[in-house]
Design a protein around this motif. Structure first.
Motif, PDB file in Angstrom:
ATOM      1  N   VAL A   1      14.578   6.106  43.014  1.00  0.00           N
ATOM      2  CA  VAL A   1      13.463   6.870  42.437  1.00  0.00           C
ATOM      3  C   VAL A   1      13.229   8.261  43.024  1.00  0.00           C
ATOM      4  O   VAL A   1      12.446   9.027  42.455  1.00  0.00           O
ATOM      5  CB  VAL A   1      12.126   6.077  42.519  1.00  0.00           C
ATOM      6  N   ALA A   2      13.896   8.603  44.135  1.00  0.00           N
ATOM      7  CA  ALA A   2      13.602   9.903  44.762  1.00  0.00           C
ATOM      8  C   ALA A   2      13.798  11.045  43.766  1.00  0.00           C
ATOM      9  O   ALA A   2      13.046  12.037  43.783  1.00  0.00           O
ATOM     10  CB  ALA A   2      14.477  10.108  45.992  1.00  0.00           C
ATOM     11  N   GLY A   3      14.761  10.910  42.868  1.00  0.00           N
ATOM     12  CA  GLY A   3      15.048  11.949  41.879  1.00  0.00           C
ATOM     13  C   GLY A   3      13.874  12.286  40.971  1.00  0.00           C
ATOM     14  O   GLY A   3      13.779  13.406  40.455  1.00  0.00           O
ATOM     15  N   LEU A   4      12.970  11.334  40.786  1.00  0.00           N
ATOM     16  CA  LEU A   4      11.807  11.585  39.928  1.00  0.00           C
ATOM     17  C   LEU A   4      10.914  12.682  40.504  1.00  0.00           C
ATOM     18  O   LEU A   4      10.109  13.262  39.794  1.00  0.00           O
ATOM     19  CB  LEU A   4      10.962  10.309  39.787  1.00  0.00           C
ATOM     20  N   TYR A   5      11.059  12.888  41.816  1.00  0.00           N
ATOM     21  CA  TYR A   5      10.124  13.799  42.484  1.00  0.00           C
ATOM     22  C   TYR A   5      10.830  15.001  43.098  1.00  0.00           C
ATOM     23  O   TYR A   5      10.295  15.657  43.982  1.00  0.00           O
ATOM     24  CB  TYR A   5       9.323  13.031  43.556  1.00  0.00           C
ATOM     25  N   SER A   6      12.046  15.290  42.615  1.00  0.00           N
ATOM     26  CA  SER A   6      12.781  16.405  43.212  1.00  0.00           C
ATOM     27  C   SER A   6      12.008  17.694  42.941  1.00  0.00           C
ATOM     28  O   SER A   6      11.456  17.903  41.862  1.00  0.00           O
ATOM     29  CB  SER A   6      14.198  16.477  42.643  1.00  0.00           C
ATOM     30  N   GLY A   7      11.921  18.513  43.966  1.00  0.00           N
ATOM     31  CA  GLY A   7      11.194  19.768  43.835  1.00  0.00           C
ATOM     32  C   GLY A   7       9.697  19.628  44.061  1.00  0.00           C
ATOM     33  O   GLY A   7       8.984  20.621  44.058  1.00  0.00           O
ATOM     34  N   MET A   8       9.227  18.401  44.245  1.00  0.00           N
ATOM     35  CA  MET A   8       7.793  18.219  44.505  1.00  0.00           C
ATOM     36  C   MET A   8       7.553  18.067  46.000  1.00  0.00           C
ATOM     37  O   MET A   8       8.278  17.337  46.675  1.00  0.00           O
ATOM     38  CB  MET A   8       7.280  16.966  43.793  1.00  0.00           C
ATOM     39  N   ASP A   9       6.525  18.731  46.508  1.00  0.00           N
ATOM     40  CA  ASP A   9       6.165  18.600  47.914  1.00  0.00           C
ATOM     41  C   ASP A   9       5.330  17.324  48.064  1.00  0.00           C
ATOM     42  O   ASP A   9       4.160  17.277  47.690  1.00  0.00           O
ATOM     43  CB  ASP A   9       5.359  19.830  48.354  1.00  0.00           C
ATOM     44  N   LEU A  10       5.975  16.283  48.610  1.00  0.00           N
ATOM     45  CA  LEU A  10       5.306  14.974  48.648  1.00  0.00           C
ATOM     46  C   LEU A  10       4.181  14.902  49.692  1.00  0.00           C
ATOM     47  O   LEU A  10       3.439  13.925  49.715  1.00  0.00           O
ATOM     48  CB  LEU A  10       6.330  13.860  48.871  1.00  0.00           C
ATOM     49  N   THR A  11       4.057  15.940  50.527  1.00  0.00           N
ATOM     50  CA  THR A  11       2.893  15.945  51.425  1.00  0.00           C
ATOM     51  C   THR A  11       1.668  16.465  50.668  1.00  0.00           C
ATOM     52  O   THR A  11       0.538  16.238  51.084  1.00  0.00           O
ATOM     53  CB  THR A  11       3.141  16.839  52.656  1.00  0.00           C
ATOM     54  N   ARG A  12       1.926  17.168  49.557  1.00  0.00           N
ATOM     55  CA  ARG A  12       0.824  17.693  48.757  1.00  0.00           C
ATOM     56  C   ARG A  12       0.502  16.738  47.605  1.00  0.00           C
ATOM     57  O   ARG A  12      -0.657  16.427  47.348  1.00  0.00           O
ATOM     58  CB  ARG A  12       1.206  19.067  48.189  1.00  0.00           C
ATOM     59  N   PHE A  13       1.554  16.272  46.915  1.00  0.00           N
ATOM     60  CA  PHE A  13       1.339  15.328  45.815  1.00  0.00           C
ATOM     61  C   PHE A  13       1.329  13.911  46.373  1.00  0.00           C
ATOM     62  O   PHE A  13       2.321  13.192  46.307  1.00  0.00           O
ATOM     63  CB  PHE A  13       2.444  15.483  44.755  1.00  0.00           C
ATOM     64  N   ILE A  14       0.198  13.529  46.938  1.00  0.00           N
ATOM     65  CA  ILE A  14       0.116  12.200  47.564  1.00  0.00           C
ATOM     66  C   ILE A  14      -0.161  11.138  46.507  1.00  0.00           C
ATOM     67  O   ILE A  14      -0.620  11.434  45.431  1.00  0.00           O
ATOM     68  CB  ILE A  14      -0.952  12.122  48.670  1.00  0.00           C
TER      69      ILE A  14
ATOM     70  N   GLU B   1      -8.070  10.660  49.870  1.00  0.00           N
ATOM     71  CA  GLU B   1      -7.409   9.513  50.500  1.00  0.00           C
ATOM     72  C   GLU B   1      -6.373   8.847  49.600  1.00  0.00           C
ATOM     73  O   GLU B   1      -5.376   8.313  50.086  1.00  0.00           O
ATOM     74  CB  GLU B   1      -8.453   8.459  50.912  1.00  0.00           C
ATOM     75  N   TYR B   2      -6.619   8.853  48.288  1.00  0.00           N
ATOM     76  CA  TYR B   2      -5.725   8.145  47.372  1.00  0.00           C
ATOM     77  C   TYR B   2      -5.321   9.080  46.242  1.00  0.00           C
ATOM     78  O   TYR B   2      -6.153   9.477  45.432  1.00  0.00           O
ATOM     79  CB  TYR B   2      -6.411   6.891  46.811  1.00  0.00           C
ATOM     80  N   GLY B   3      -4.028   9.429  46.201  1.00  0.00           N
ATOM     81  CA  GLY B   3      -3.549  10.356  45.188  1.00  0.00           C
ATOM     82  C   GLY B   3      -3.151   9.638  43.914  1.00  0.00           C
ATOM     83  O   GLY B   3      -3.181   8.412  43.825  1.00  0.00           O
ATOM     84  N   PHE B   4      -2.759  10.431  42.906  1.00  0.00           N
ATOM     85  CA  PHE B   4      -2.276   9.848  41.651  1.00  0.00           C
ATOM     86  C   PHE B   4      -0.903   9.229  41.865  1.00  0.00           C
ATOM     87  O   PHE B   4      -0.593   8.181  41.329  1.00  0.00           O
ATOM     88  CB  PHE B   4      -2.201  10.924  40.564  1.00  0.00           C
ATOM     89  N   TYR B   5      -0.069   9.894  42.665  1.00  0.00           N
ATOM     90  CA  TYR B   5       1.313   9.410  42.812  1.00  0.00           C
ATOM     91  C   TYR B   5       1.381   8.195  43.727  1.00  0.00           C
ATOM     92  O   TYR B   5       2.011   7.207  43.396  1.00  0.00           O
ATOM     93  CB  TYR B   5       2.227  10.545  43.295  1.00  0.00           C
ATOM     94  N   ALA B   6       0.739   8.272  44.899  1.00  0.00           N
ATOM     95  CA  ALA B   6       0.662   7.131  45.823  1.00  0.00           C
ATOM     96  C   ALA B   6       2.022   6.506  46.113  1.00  0.00           C
ATOM     97  O   ALA B   6       2.158   5.283  46.189  1.00  0.00           O
ATOM     98  CB  ALA B   6      -0.322   6.087  45.297  1.00  0.00           C
ATOM     99  N   ASN B   7       3.043   7.347  46.247  1.00  0.00           N
ATOM    100  CA  ASN B   7       4.359   6.831  46.628  1.00  0.00           C
ATOM    101  C   ASN B   7       4.319   6.396  48.088  1.00  0.00           C
ATOM    102  O   ASN B   7       3.730   7.088  48.921  1.00  0.00           O
ATOM    103  CB  ASN B   7       5.415   7.920  46.454  1.00  0.00           C
ATOM    104  N   VAL B   8       4.934   5.266  48.378  1.00  0.00           N
ATOM    105  CA  VAL B   8       4.980   4.804  49.762  1.00  0.00           C
ATOM    106  C   VAL B   8       5.729   5.858  50.581  1.00  0.00           C
ATOM    107  O   VAL B   8       6.844   6.248  50.232  1.00  0.00           O
ATOM    108  CB  VAL B   8       5.691   3.437  49.874  1.00  0.00           C
ATOM    109  N   ASN B   9       5.081   6.335  51.639  1.00  0.00           N
ATOM    110  CA  ASN B   9       5.689   7.416  52.419  1.00  0.00           C
ATOM    111  C   ASN B   9       5.239   7.363  53.871  1.00  0.00           C
ATOM    112  O   ASN B   9       4.104   7.712  54.192  1.00  0.00           O
ATOM    113  CB  ASN B   9       5.316   8.762  51.797  1.00  0.00           C
ATOM    114  N   PRO B  10       6.150   6.932  54.767  1.00  0.00           N
ATOM    115  CA  PRO B  10       5.764   6.815  56.184  1.00  0.00           C
ATOM    116  C   PRO B  10       5.470   8.177  56.825  1.00  0.00           C
ATOM    117  O   PRO B  10       4.830   8.225  57.868  1.00  0.00           O
ATOM    118  CB  PRO B  10       6.999   6.171  56.828  1.00  0.00           C
ATOM    119  N   GLU B  11       5.947   9.248  56.174  1.00  0.00           N
ATOM    120  CA  GLU B  11       5.750  10.572  56.780  1.00  0.00           C
ATOM    121  C   GLU B  11       4.372  11.152  56.491  1.00  0.00           C
ATOM    122  O   GLU B  11       3.951  12.112  57.130  1.00  0.00           O
ATOM    123  CB  GLU B  11       6.821  11.545  56.246  1.00  0.00           C
ATOM    124  N   VAL B  12       3.681  10.605  55.507  1.00  0.00           N
ATOM    125  CA  VAL B  12       2.355  11.127  55.179  1.00  0.00           C
ATOM    126  C   VAL B  12       1.325  10.042  55.480  1.00  0.00           C
ATOM    127  O   VAL B  12       1.277   9.016  54.796  1.00  0.00           O
ATOM    128  CB  VAL B  12       2.281  11.539  53.687  1.00  0.00           C
TER     129      VAL B  12
END
Lengths: 314, 198
Positions: A301-314, A256-267
Motif C-alpha cells: 500500500v505504500a504506493g497509494l501515498y507516494s508524494g504525500m508527507d505522512l507526518t502531515r497527513f496523519i 489526534e486522529y487524522g483521516f488517513y490514520a495509517n499505522v506509522n511508528p514514526e509518527v
C-alpha cells in the motif's frame, strides 16, 4: 527494504506465540473434549457457518490471537468506552434483517439486503494483524470479501473520489450513543483508491463463524494498514462523494486522529508513542513488538501515498 | 463504650488486611490468567485505580473529623497514606517492568512523548518524600516542617487527576468522578480555612 520488513512479520516472535497458543489450545481442547463427552452434538455446532471458506490472497501466515481475547476486548463506543462492558451490551443489537443504503455519486443507488450483497460477493478468509491506535494489536482470521468488488457493483460515477461509511444509529440499544462522547452516528471514510485496494475487505465473520455483535456484526470494514478505528462496525450506509468525509474521531479530536490514520511508528500520537504495540494474548512478560509502517503491509500500500508527507497527513 | 489499645491494634490489622485485598485479587488474577485479553493493562490500571481510591480515603479522614467530630478515623491516616504509596509504586513497577520490559530504549522513546506519563512520574515523586518521612521518628525530627511537607498530598491529588484526564480517550466519566471526590474533599478544607481566618 519493504519486503524485508514483511519477512520480519512472518518470522519474529511467532514461535513464542505458538508456544503460548499451544498451551491455550490444549486447555481449550481439553474443555471441548470433556464437553464433547457429555454433549456429543456440541461438536457440530462448533464447526461454524464459515468453516469451509477458502483462504484468500494476502492472508498472512500468522498465529491467530485467542478467539476469546478478540471477542472480549473491543472498542465499541456506541455501547460503552469500557472494552468488556461493550462486549456484553452489544448482545442486544438485532443484526437480522440487515440492509445497507447506497447513496451519492453512484449509478446504482438503493437499499440492498445484506443477503443479496453476500450472494454477489463470495466470502474468503483473511488473516490480518489488527493494530489499534491505543498501541495494542491482535491477529484475526476475518471472513469477508474484497471491499472494492462490492463497491464496483454499485457503479460509482467519475465524480466519486471518496467513500463514506455510517454505523447504525440506535440509541435505544446502543446506550453509548445517548452520551456525547462522539458525534453519533459513527462515520468513517476512505479515498476511492484506498477502498479499491484488494487488502481492504468487508468482514461478515471471524474464526470460521459469523461476527459476534461486539466485533461489528453483521457487516464491518477491515483496512489492515490503518489504525483500528478506521475499520467501522455495523455499517448501514455507504455514500460516494467528491469531498473528503468528516469522520467521527477526526471530528472529535482533529489533532489526534487524522483521516488517513495509517499505522506509522514514526509518527506518535500527540499523547503517546506509536513505535511499539502490546500483542494481545501474549504472556505478561513478553515485551511489546515493534510496530511496522502500514502495519507490515507497506509493500502493498505504500504506493497509494507516494508524494504525500505522512507526518502531515496523519 | 470506649475501645482500648488492644482493640485498636486488632482493628488496624483488619483494616490493613482489607487494604491488601485488591492487591491479592489482581495478583491472583494475573497468576490464573483471569485478567482478560490485556493482563498488563488490567494490572496497571488496577493498581493505579486503587492508588487513587486510597488517596480519596486518606483525604476524607480530616473532613470526616471536621464534619462529625469523630476523631478515630485520624488513626488511619498514616496507613491510608502508605497504601496510596504502595499501590502507586506497584502501578509504576508494572509500567517499568511489564509494559516497558525494563527496556531503557523503550523508556527513552515512550516517556517523553507522553505528557500523562510525565505527570504520573511527577505524582510519584511527590508521594515519595511523604512515604520516606512517614515514621513517627521522622515526624518528631522534622517538627513543624513535617506538616508543611505532607501538604504535598494536596498537590499529588491534583497531579494524579491531571495524569488521569490526559490519558483517557475522550470518555472523561471516570476521571470526572475522582475529580468531584477530590475536589469536594479539598473544597471542604478551603471552606473551613476561610471560616477560621474570617
Amino acid at each position: 527494504m519493504l519486503i524485508k520488513t514483511k519477512a520480519i512479520i512472518l518470522s519474529s516472535q511467532i514461535t513464542d506465540r505458538a508456544v503460548f497458543e499451544s498451551r491455550r489450545e490444549f486447555i481449550k481442547a481439553a474443555t471441548a473434549l470433556s464437553a464433547g463427552l457429555m454433549l456429543p452434538s456440541l461438536g457440530q455446532a462448533e464447526a461454524g457457518k464459515y468453516a469451509d471458506v477458502p483462504v484468500g490472497p494476502y492472508s498472512a501466515k500468522l498465529q491467530a490471537t485467542d478467539r476469546e481475547d478478540v471477542g472480549s476486548y473491543t472498542n465499541y463506543y456506541e455501547f460503552s468506552s469500557n472494552k468488556k462492558d461493550s462486549t456484553v451490551l452489544a448482545r442486544g443489537l438485532k443484526t437480522k434483517p440487515w440492509s445497507v443504503e447506497v447513496v451519492g455519486d453512484v449509478e446504482k443507488p438503493g437499499v440492498y439486503n445484506l443477503e443479496d450483497i453476500l450472494k454477489d460477493n463470495p466470502v474468503q478468509e483473511r488473516i490480518y494483524r489488527f493494530r489499534c491506535v491505543e498501541a495494542w494489536s491482535m491477529v484475526v482470521p476475518w471472513i469477508g470479501f474484497p471491499l472494492g468488488d462490492m463497491l464496483q457493483r454499485f457503479k460509482p460515477t467519475s465524480k466519486a473520489k471518496f467513500v463514506e461509511f455510517t454505523t447504525i444509529y440506535n440509541p435505544e440499544i446502543m446506550v453509548g450513543q445517548r452520551s456525547g462522547v462522539l458525534d453519533w452516528p459513527y462515520v468513517e471514510g476512505l479515498r476511492m483508491d484506498e477502498a479499491m485496494h484488494p487488502l481492504a475487505i468487508m468482514a461478515t465473520g471471524m474464526y470460521g463463524d459469523e461476527l459476534p455483535n461486539q466485533n461489528g456484526a453483521p457487516l464491518r470494514l477491515i483496512v489492515p494498514w490503518k489504525y483500528g478505528f478506521k475499520s467501522i462496525k455495523a455499517i448501514v450506509k455507504i455514500r460516494f462523494t467528491e469531498n473528503m468525509p468528516e469522520t467521527a474521531w477526526h471530528k472529535s479530536a482533529p489533532n489526534e486522529y487524522g483521516f488517513y490514520a495509517n499505522v506509522n511508528p514514526e509518527v506518535s500520537h500527540p499523547r503517546w508513542s506509536q513505535s511499539r504495540e502490546r500483542v494481545l494474548g501474549s504472556s505478561i512478560f513478553t515485551p511489546k513488538r515493534d510496530t511496522e509502517k502500514f502495519n507490515g503491509y507497506g509493500a502493498e500500500v505504500a504506493g497509494l501515498y507516494s508524494g504525500m508527507d505522512l507526518t502531515r497527513f496523519i | 463504650m470506649t475501645l482500648g489499645k488492644k482493640h485498636w491494634a486488632v482493628i488496624k490489622i483488619v483494616v490493613f488486611i482489607l487494604s491488601l485485598m485488591p492487591f491479592g485479587w489482581l495478583i491472583y488474577g494475573a497468576i490464573n490468567d483471569q485478567l482478560g485479553a490485556n493482563p498488563i493493562e488490567a494490572l496497571h490500571f488496577g493498581f493505579g485505580d486503587w492508588a487513587l481510591r486510597f488517596l480519596c480515603i486518606g483525604l476524607a479522614l480530616t473532613p470526616v473529623k471536621t464534619l462529625t467530630g469523630l476523631s478515630w478515623p485520624m488513626r488511619f491516616r498514616r496507613m491510608m497514606g502508605l497504601f496510596v504509596f504502595f499501590y502507586a509504586s506497584l502501578h509504576l513497577l508494572v509500567f517499568i517492568v511489564l509494559d516497558l520490559s525494563l527496556s531503557w530504549e523503550a523508556f527513552k522513546d515512550e516517556v517523553p512523548k507522553s505528557p500523562y506519563i510525565l505527570m504520573g512520574l511527577l505524582t510519584f515523586l511527590l508521594l515519595l518524600p511523604m512515604a520516606v518521612t512517614s515514621t513517627k521518628k521522622m515526624q518528631k525530627r522534622l517538627g513543624r516542617s513535617w506538616l508543611t511537607l505532607h501538604r504535598l498530598v494536596y498537590v499529588a491529588g491534583l497531579t494524579a487527576l491531571v495524569h488521569f484526564f490526559w490519558l483517557v480517550k475522550k470518555d472523561y466519566t471516570e476521571p470526572l468522578v475522582y475529580a468531584a471526590v477530590i475536589g469536594g474533599l479539598l473544597g471542604i478544607r478551603i471552606v473551613v480555612y476561610c471560616k477560621e481566618e474570617g
